[in-house]
Structures are given as structure tokens and as C-alpha cells.
Design an enzyme around this catalytic site. Structure first.
Site, PDB file in Angstrom:
ATOM      1  CE  LYS A  99      -4.522  -1.460   1.311  1.00 26.28           C
ATOM      2  NZ  LYS A  99      -5.773  -1.173   1.971  1.00 26.28           N
ATOM      3  CE  LYS A 101      -7.927  -6.990  -1.987  1.00 26.03           C
ATOM      4  NZ  LYS A 101      -8.566  -7.014  -0.725  1.00 26.03           N
ATOM      5  CE  LYS A 131     -14.780  -2.063   0.808  1.00 33.93           C
ATOM      6  NZ  LYS A 131     -13.480  -2.032   1.462  1.00 33.93           N
TER       7      LYS A 131
HETATM    8  N1  AQP Z   1     -11.708  -9.604  -4.042  1.00 30.55           N
HETATM    9  C1  AQP Z   1     -12.032 -10.204  -2.909  1.00 30.55           C
HETATM   10  N2  AQP Z   1     -12.348 -11.525  -2.900  1.00 30.55           N
HETATM   11  C2  AQP Z   1     -12.708 -12.137  -1.735  1.00 30.55           C
HETATM   12  N3  AQP Z   1     -12.772 -11.513  -0.539  1.00 30.55           N
HETATM   13  C3  AQP Z   1     -12.471 -10.190  -0.511  1.00 30.55           C
HETATM   14  N4  AQP Z   1     -12.447  -9.284   0.499  1.00 30.55           N
HETATM   15  C4  AQP Z   1     -12.103  -8.080  -0.004  1.00 30.55           C
HETATM   16  N5  AQP Z   1     -11.873  -8.177  -1.325  1.00 30.55           N
HETATM   17  C5  AQP Z   1     -12.098  -9.470  -1.672  1.00 30.55           C
HETATM   18  C6  AQP Z   1     -12.771  -9.584   1.885  1.00 30.55           C
HETATM   19  O1  AQP Z   1     -13.633  -8.574   2.388  1.00 30.55           O
HETATM   20  C7  AQP Z   1     -13.315  -8.329   3.765  1.00 30.55           C
HETATM   21  C8  AQP Z   1     -13.120  -6.893   4.061  1.00 30.55           C
HETATM   22  O2  AQP Z   1     -12.257  -6.248   3.222  1.00 30.55           O
HETATM   23  P1  AQP Z   1     -11.886  -4.714   3.483  1.00 30.55           P
HETATM   24  O3  AQP Z   1     -12.817  -3.839   2.774  1.00 30.55           O
HETATM   25  O4  AQP Z   1     -11.764  -4.438   4.933  1.00 30.55           O
HETATM   26  O5  AQP Z   1     -10.457  -4.596   2.935  1.00 30.55           O
HETATM   27  P2  AQP Z   1      -9.838  -5.085   1.615  1.00 30.55           P
HETATM   28  O6  AQP Z   1      -9.593  -6.544   1.679  1.00 30.55           O
HETATM   29  O7  AQP Z   1      -8.651  -4.186   1.414  1.00 30.55           O
HETATM   30  O8  AQP Z   1     -10.978  -4.801   0.515  1.00 30.55           O
HETATM   31  P3  AQP Z   1     -10.915  -3.834  -0.703  1.00 30.55           P
HETATM   32  O9  AQP Z   1     -12.205  -3.848  -1.403  1.00 30.55           O
HETATM   33  O10 AQP Z   1      -9.685  -4.105  -1.526  1.00 30.55           O
HETATM   34  O11 AQP Z   1     -10.805  -2.442   0.019  1.00 30.55           O
HETATM   35  P4  AQP Z   1      -9.842  -1.248  -0.279  1.00 30.55           P
HETATM   36  O12 AQP Z   1      -9.949  -1.003  -1.750  1.00 30.55           O
HETATM   37  O13 AQP Z   1     -10.390  -0.116   0.530  1.00 30.55           O
HETATM   38  O14 AQP Z   1      -8.467  -1.664   0.164  1.00 30.55           O
HETATM   39  C9  AQP Z   1     -12.103  -9.161   4.108  1.00 30.55           C
HETATM   40  O15 AQP Z   1     -12.553 -10.315   4.787  1.00 30.55           O
HETATM   41  C10 AQP Z   1     -11.527  -9.514   2.762  1.00 30.55           C
HETATM   42  O16 AQP Z   1     -10.835 -10.754   2.788  1.00 30.55           O
END
Ligand code: AQP
Length: 331
Positions: free
Chosen positions: A111, A194, A197
Site C-alpha cells: 500500500k 483482486k 473498492k
Molecule cells: N476480491 C475479494 N475476494 C474475496 N474476498 C475479498 N475481500 C475483499 N476483497 C475481496 C474480503 O472482504 C473483507 C473486508 O475487506 P476490506 O474492505 O476491509 O479490505 P480489503 O480486503 O482491502 O478490501 P478492498 O475492497 O480491496 O478495500 P480497499 O480497496 O479499501 O483496500 C475481508 O474479509 C476480505 O478478505
């Protein structure tokens, strides 16, 4: 007694990855354990957030939890920032966390990227806050995806270090809960990344806010390759976009990937995408509609989050009191 803690950052609209990889699994877990499902807004601000957008995303996330089937009679739903135990314990734990342990965290390296010196302290200390989230409640089980395993390992190490230092079991050592049915969903524009968001490409994800037309458009635009659909799993290893769309189909239909490969083997993508769209719309439209209903009464959502925060604070209070006492603060 068991207790599950998990959370999602209110950093934008929740997507299919958050749903299939996390919330759908939580819905099953709440029948087996007491659960806390947090909206981790303190984690969200480790990356710059616009205040109005953060507040709106917090309501949206609460509505998404409810619309997907988290039952507030069984589970506790609340925003992290309303329970001060998270930040208080994070500071206390940070005084027991060697910098070297945090230096090894791969998520910070990813990050922060090349701008490491400009990255904020909160992003570096993110895993300590996550340890506090879990340990404040004596959580026994934490559902984790691949990307969070290292952070949970750190939470276990910090808990062990503090317990040993004060020679008492202040914290339960949490266990990872590996969910065999949790799917890892990849970007619709790049099958090696992956679904996220914060991906700048809007067409990389399907969100829980998308209506039928938007779901159709996003699946139509999803990247594929020029060949018919694969006939076996070995072929999938080299065809990441096909693998992702088939994985989504399998997860939404509740069938195995093998069964879905057999069903669509040799078909053109256009025909498969039509079936996938119908399935996604049938599955996600009711969730989207329920979300809109919950968002139509923000006053009630607010009350629900306040009630959740009150319950969460009451669970954390005895642990915080014991830790403060053990550390020698005037209590
Ligand atoms: N692509 C994914 N496939 C499966 N599981 C996912 N999770 C996130 N993306 C996927 C699961 O969602 C939970 C919470 O995620 P988060 O929002 O706290 O953080 P993250 O994993 O960093 O998700 P994002 O969407 O990528 O957020 P940003 O863009 O803000 O960093 C976790 O249980 C994660 O495993």
C-alpha cells in the site's frame, strides 16, 4: 466460549468480493457463534477519506450487512470509531510491538509503495489496530482471507508477548477461521488483481449497489479471451479471467467449480455471460433492493449502530479494565 470478530472498511461501495469472500460466510457463522461485525472506519482513514463520503459509506456498509442477512438480533453491527476500546488498546499494544515485526508486513509495503517515507504512521500501525480489534473482545475466531493471515499471526504474537510480560492471560490467543467456501474474486478487468473498492477502474467490480442494467453492463465489459470456455481445470491456470468468471458463477449458484466447468465447457463467452448475468441479477437484485429500503431510514440505521456500539463497548470494558490495571495505571 467462542466469539467471532470481523469487519470491512467503509472505503466505497461493497463489491462481489466482499460479499462472496466475507459477508455471505458471516451469515452462516452467526448461527454457530456470537459475532461482532464491525464497520472499520478507523482502518479506513489510514488512506485519505473525504469526511462526507466516509460517513455515507458507513451507513451503506451497515445497510449492506443487514441486506445480505446479518441479523442484528444475533450479531452486533457497529462502527469501530464509536467504541473507544479499539483506539485505546491499539496504543497500549503498540508499546509492546517491535518495529521489526511491523516492518515485515507485506500489506504495508504494497500500500505504501515507493512513497514509503510519506506513508502515514497509521498505515504502518494498521496491524496493531487490527490486533486491538480482535483482542479487546477476547475473540476466539477470526475469519481471514489469504491477505490478512499475516496480520492475524501478528495479533497472536502481540497477545502472547503482553501475556508473558505481565505473566497473566490478559488476552485469548485468536485462531484463524479458514472458510473453505469463501471465494477469492478477482478484478473483471485484470484477472491477476483482486476485486477492490479502491480500484480506479469502475468496470473492475460489481457492487452491491448496482441495479440489473449496471450488473449486465459490467459483465458484458468483463475481460475475456478469444477462445471458447475451458473444458477442464488445468486450462484455467493460464486463463485467469475465465477462471474468475466461472468462480463467480460457482459461488453465486452454490455449486462446485468442477460442475460449472462441465456445464459451460466449449461454449462461447457471449452465451456464458448471458447466463452469468441472469444469475447475478437474480441473486443480487433483492440485496440491492433491501439495501435501498434500509438506507431509506437512516435514523433507524443510526440507532442500530449506536445500540451495537453500546453492546460492543460493554463486552470490551472488562478486558480494558484488566489491561489498565495490569499495566499499572491508576484505575
Ligand atoms: N476480491 C475479494 N475476494 C474475496 N474476498 C475479498 N475481500 C475483499 N476483497 C475481496 C474480503 O472482504 C473483507 C473486508 O475487506 P476490506 O474492505 O476491509 O479490505 P480489503 O480486503 O482491502 O478490501 P478492498 O475492497 O480491496 O478495500 P480497499 O480497496 O479499501 O483496500 C475481508 O474479509 C476480505 O478478505
Amino acid at each position: 466460549m467462542s466469539l467471532v470478530f470481523s469487519g470491512i472498511q467503509p472505503t466505497g461501495h461493497l463489491h462481489l468480493g466482499n460479499y462472496l469472500g466475507a459477508i455471505q460466510q458471516w451469515v452462516k457463522l452467526q448461527d454457530q457463534h456470537p459475532c461482532l461485525f464491525c464497520i472499520v472506519d478507523l482502518h479506513a482513514i489510514t488512506v485519505a477519506q473525504e469526511p462526507a463520503a466516509l460517513r455515507e459509506a458507513t451507513y451503506q456498509t451497515a445497510a449492506a450487512y443487514l441486506a445480505c442477512g446479518i441479523d442484528p438480533e444475533k450479531s452486533i453491527i457497529y462502527p469501530q470509531s464509536l467504541v473507544s476500546a479499539h483506539s485505546e488498546l491499539a496504543w497500549l499494544l503498540s508499546c509492546f510491538t517491535p518495529m521489526g515485526w511491523l516492518n515485515r508486513m507485506t500489506q504495508f509495503k504494497e500500500k505504501a509503495g515507493k512513497a514509503r517515507d510519506n506513508a502515514v504512521l497509521g498505515l504502518f500501525a494498521y496491524p496493531v489496530l487490527m490486533a486491538a480489534d480482535i483482542l479487546a473482545f477476547q475473540a476466539t475466531h477470526v475469519p481471514v482471507g489469504e491477505d490478512q493471515k499475516q496480520h492475524l499471526e501478528l495479533a497472536r504474537d502481540i497477545a502472547g508477548a503482553v501475556n508473558r510480560h505481565y505473566n497473566q492471560e490478559l488476552f485469548t490467543i485468536p485462531e484463524p477461521l479458514i472458510l473453505p467456501t469463501a471465494a477469492r474474486i478477482m478484478s473483471l478487468r485484470d484477472g491477476t488483481k483482486k476485486m477492490s473498492k479502491s480500484d480506479p477502474s469502475e468496470y473492475s467490480r460489481i457492487t452491491l449497489n448496482d441495479d440489473a442494467d449496471m450488473i449486465r453492463l459490467r459483465i458484458q465489459k468483463a475481460k475475456t479471451d478469444p477462445y471458447p470456455l475451458p473444458v477442464n481445470k488445468v486450462e484455467l491456470e493460464l486463463r485467469v479471467e475465465a477462471a474468475n468468471l466461472l468462480t463467480i458463477y460457482a459461488a453465486l449458484s452454490g455449486r462446485t467449480l468442477d460442475a460449472v466447468i462441465v456445464q459451460f465447457a466449449g461454449m462461447p463467452f457471449a452465451a456464458f455471460k448471458k447466463d452469468l448475468t441472469d444469475l447475478a441479477v437474480a441473486h443480487l437484485s433483492p440485496i440491492q433492493q433491501r439495501m435501498q429500503e434500509f438506507l431509506g431510514d437512516k435514523g433507524e440505521l443510526h440507532r442500530l449502530m449506536l445500540r451495537g456500539a453500546e453492546k460492543a463497548a460493554a463486552i470490551a470494558a472488562p478486558t480494558i479494565a484488566r489491561v489498565r490495571n495490569a499495566m499499572g495505571f491508576v484505575v
